[in-house]
Design a protein around this motif. Structure first.
Motif, PDB file in Angstrom:
ATOM      1  N   ASN A  35       0.850  -1.195   0.000  1.00  0.00           N
ATOM      2  CA  ASN A  35       0.000   0.000   0.000  1.00  0.00           C
ATOM      3  C   ASN A  35       0.885   1.244   0.000  1.00  0.00           C
ATOM      4  O   ASN A  35       1.608   1.499   0.965  1.00  0.00           O
ATOM      5  CB  ASN A  35      -0.909  -0.021   1.227  1.00  0.00           C
ATOM      6  CG  ASN A  35      -1.943   1.101   1.213  1.00  0.00           C
ATOM      7  OD1 ASN A  35      -1.788   2.109   0.521  1.00  0.00           O
ATOM      8  ND2 ASN A  35      -3.000   0.932   1.990  1.00  0.00           N
ATOM      9  N   TRP A  36       0.825   2.008  -1.078  1.00  0.00           N
ATOM     10  CA  TRP A  36       1.682   3.201  -1.183  1.00  0.00           C
ATOM     11  C   TRP A  36       1.442   4.189  -0.047  1.00  0.00           C
ATOM     12  O   TRP A  36       2.355   4.872   0.399  1.00  0.00           O
ATOM     13  CB  TRP A  36       1.456   3.894  -2.530  1.00  0.00           C
ATOM     14  CG  TRP A  36       2.329   3.344  -3.598  1.00  0.00           C
ATOM     15  CD1 TRP A  36       1.979   2.482  -4.587  1.00  0.00           C
ATOM     16  CD2 TRP A  36       3.735   3.590  -3.767  1.00  0.00           C
ATOM     17  NE1 TRP A  36       3.069   2.173  -5.369  1.00  0.00           N
ATOM     18  CE2 TRP A  36       4.164   2.844  -4.885  1.00  0.00           C
ATOM     19  CE3 TRP A  36       4.668   4.352  -3.076  1.00  0.00           C
ATOM     20  CZ2 TRP A  36       5.469   2.848  -5.333  1.00  0.00           C
ATOM     21  CZ3 TRP A  36       5.984   4.366  -3.521  1.00  0.00           C
ATOM     22  CH2 TRP A  36       6.377   3.615  -4.643  1.00  0.00           C
ATOM     23  N   ARG A  37       0.208   4.271   0.423  1.00  0.00           N
ATOM     24  CA  ARG A  37      -0.104   5.210   1.500  1.00  0.00           C
ATOM     25  C   ARG A  37       0.522   4.797   2.828  1.00  0.00           C
ATOM     26  O   ARG A  37       0.582   5.595   3.749  1.00  0.00           O
ATOM     27  CB  ARG A  37      -1.622   5.342   1.664  1.00  0.00           C
ATOM     28  CG  ARG A  37      -2.313   6.048   0.484  1.00  0.00           C
ATOM     29  CD  ARG A  37      -3.798   6.164   0.706  1.00  0.00           C
ATOM     30  NE  ARG A  37      -4.438   4.844   0.783  1.00  0.00           N
ATOM     31  CZ  ARG A  37      -5.714   4.661   1.051  1.00  0.00           C
ATOM     32  NH1 ARG A  37      -6.502   5.702   1.301  1.00  0.00           N
ATOM     33  NH2 ARG A  37      -6.216   3.435   1.095  1.00  0.00           N
ATOM     34  N   ARG A  38       0.981   3.535   2.914  1.00  0.00           N
ATOM     35  CA  ARG A  38       1.634   3.042   4.133  1.00  0.00           C
ATOM     36  C   ARG A  38       3.152   2.962   3.975  1.00  0.00           C
ATOM     37  O   ARG A  38       3.817   2.344   4.798  1.00  0.00           O
ATOM     38  CB  ARG A  38       1.094   1.656   4.483  1.00  0.00           C
ATOM     39  CG  ARG A  38      -0.410   1.563   4.632  1.00  0.00           C
ATOM     40  CD  ARG A  38      -0.917   2.332   5.813  1.00  0.00           C
ATOM     41  NE  ARG A  38      -2.350   2.117   6.003  1.00  0.00           N
ATOM     42  CZ  ARG A  38      -3.138   2.965   6.637  1.00  0.00           C
ATOM     43  NH1 ARG A  38      -2.634   4.064   7.142  1.00  0.00           N
ATOM     44  NH2 ARG A  38      -4.427   2.718   6.768  1.00  0.00           N
TER      45      ARG A  38
END
Length: 512
Positions: A426-429
């Motif tokens: 997950n790029w947001r993580r």
């Protein structure tokens, strides 16, 4: 024109300056934390070894051994390396645990020197070899692992030295280099048992030398003789490792990891999705190898040229890289958390970086721009890595974003907590993006961060109030904020002076 003796002296002085420069920088960024399991385990074993000649650790901090006492599941190699630092602390009446982090600092500075020496031995100039050393030491995740208490930096140095010594044997045909190579890989193995997967790559270099050489009449005899010598020299390390396993857990093949896996109810190699592990190690924003060490991407531009110039060394490098990626992609905990980046792959970074030397001699304008941009990006990522404790990221996910971690526990073994697998993809993580945010937040808090008493810290279970969740992870900064003193500022001032002096000498010697 400089004679041979003057050139050798200049090179030796350059190596010393590289070591001192690296040492000063790594001391400057040293962590103020002592919450890592491997670092504490090393101190516990050293305390037991030096105080009553045993290896057990405090109850609840290890794995139950065959005699009912707790033992560390880590290898004995890093303990042996830590003995001089531990005894020095006791001699100087300094808390020994304070000096143990110097093991990794010294090891990492030595690796930078070896990167220079190895690259020079292949035939590259001092300036190119110096560039390779600095790219490795300051723009890849090797920079962070100089301050991390884990064993990966030790494993990296000894495997690299083993490969270097075998390379020197192919040049000089001196048998002593085979012995040094075996001893070095032996030290890597008793530090981290997985280092055995590097042995085929080291032997590949030896085999290629005899297979392709025209100077040996009885190649098979030479190959068998050299391999036997290599194995004989490995025997003491294998014997020590097996004895240490038997003493702790009652089996020469039990390192402690098997017991933990059984108690957790997990099979750490069966049932693991290799595709997930491999794609995670290569491409995931959470653990993608190239995101954490951008200059390693230049390997793919330079590998063809490097193969043409140094076929045997290049094949050895590629064999080692593939061995590590293949092995850990099958490992259940391929991500190696809690840690910064894909820590298990640290040992492969030198073999991505050294081949870059083949394109540094006269790069085109576009390639030069690309290389400079990659190095700057790599350095920027390392700044975020060394400035913030990786534990802050994981605790932030748990406490601030309520991410439910996967937990495995069992009687008599340490519990393990890991983020869900989807977190890594997950790029947001992405930990890198979070660390950028943490750097910004810590900079804002720096001027008004409240002092916290040591006694309060020791008894407080509120993770969010801990300094590593609020300020930069530098030991000297912890001294200032926690101890109500500015004496810690003397450390960075001294290190900056050393950096400037060594930097000046490096410039002079690299151009002489």
């Amino acid at each position: 024109m400089m004679n041979s003796n003057s050139s050798d002296r200049s090179s030796n002085l350059l190596i010393i300056d590289i070591f001192l420069f690296s040492l000063a920088f790594y001391l400057l960024i040293l962590s103020g934390l002592n919450i890592f399991d491997v670092g504490q385990a090393r101190v516990d074993v050293l305390s037991s070894l030096t105080n009553h000649f045993d290896f057990n650790v405090p109850t609840g901090s290890g794995v139950k051994g065959v005699d009912g006492r707790d033992y560390s599941w880590f290898g004995i190699g890093s303990v042996l390396l830590g003995i001089p630092f531990y005894l020095l602390g006791k001699l100087l009446h300094i808390e020994p645990a304070t000096l143990i982090p110097l093991v990794n600092v010294t090891i990492s500075a030595s690796t930078n020197c070896l990167m220079y020496v190895f690259t020079s031995s292949i035939g590259y100039s001092k300036r190119i070899s110096l560039t390779i050393s600095f790219i490795y030491g300051f723009t890849t995740m090797a920079c962070y692992y100089a301050k991390d208490p884990g064993d990966q930096s030790i494993e990296t140095l000894f495997i690299l030295f083993s490969v270097y010594c075998m390379h020197k044997h192919t040049i000089t045909q001196k048998t002593s280099y085979i012995i040094y190579s075996a001893f070095s890989i032996g030290m890597a193995v008793i530090t981290r048992i997985n280092a055995v997967i590097a042995i085929p790559a080291v032997l590949t270099l030896l085999l290629l030398e005899y297979i392709f050489s025209e100077f040996y009449q009885d190649k098979l005899k030479q190959i068998v003789t050299c391999i036997c010598l290599f194995c004989i020299c490995l025997t003491p390390f294998a014997a020590l490792n097996m004895w240490y396993n038997y003493y702790r857990f009652g089996s020469v093949f039990e390192t402690g990891y098997g017991i933990m896996a059984t108690k957790w109810g997990l099979n750490i190699f069966a049932g693991t999705n290799t595709i997930i592990g491999l794609t995670g190690l290569l491409f995931s924003p959470g653990k993608g190898f190239f995101f954490y060490s951008p200059p390693t991407l230049f390997f793919f531009i330079s590998v063809y040229c490097f193969f043409k110039l140094n076929f045997k060394i290049a094949l050895c490098f590629v064999t080692l890289i593939i061995s590590y990626f293949a092995f850990y992609s099958k490992y259940l905990f391929w991500h190696g958390d809690w840690a910064w980046g894909p820590r298990f792959l640290l040992a492969t970074i030198p073999y991505f970086i050294i081949p870059i030397a083949s394109i540094l001699s006269n790069p085109s304008g576009k390639l030069k721009t690309f290389i400079v941009a990659g190095v700057i990006l790599g350095a920027a990522i390392q700044i975020t890595a060394i400035s913030i404790s990786p534990y802050r990221y994981f605790n932030y996910l748990k406490l601030n974003e309520n991410i439910k971690f996967d937990i495995a526990q069992g009687d008599g073994v340490q519990p393990i907590q890991e983020p869900p697998t989807e977190t890594y993809f997950n790029w947001r993580r992405s930990p890198i993006l979070y660390h950028v945010k943490f750097v910004y937040d810590s900079a804002k808090k720096l001027s008004n961060y409240n002092y916290v008493e040591k006694t309060y810290l020791a008894n407080n279970n509120d993770v969010l109030s801990q300094p590593y969740m609020n300020i930069f992870d530098f030991k000297w900064l912890y001294l200032n904020y926690i101890n109500h003193t500015y004496k810690g500022i003397l450390v960075p001032l001294l290190m900056i002076i050393v950096l400037c002096a060594c930097g000046k000498n490096i410039y002079i010697h690299s151009n002489s």
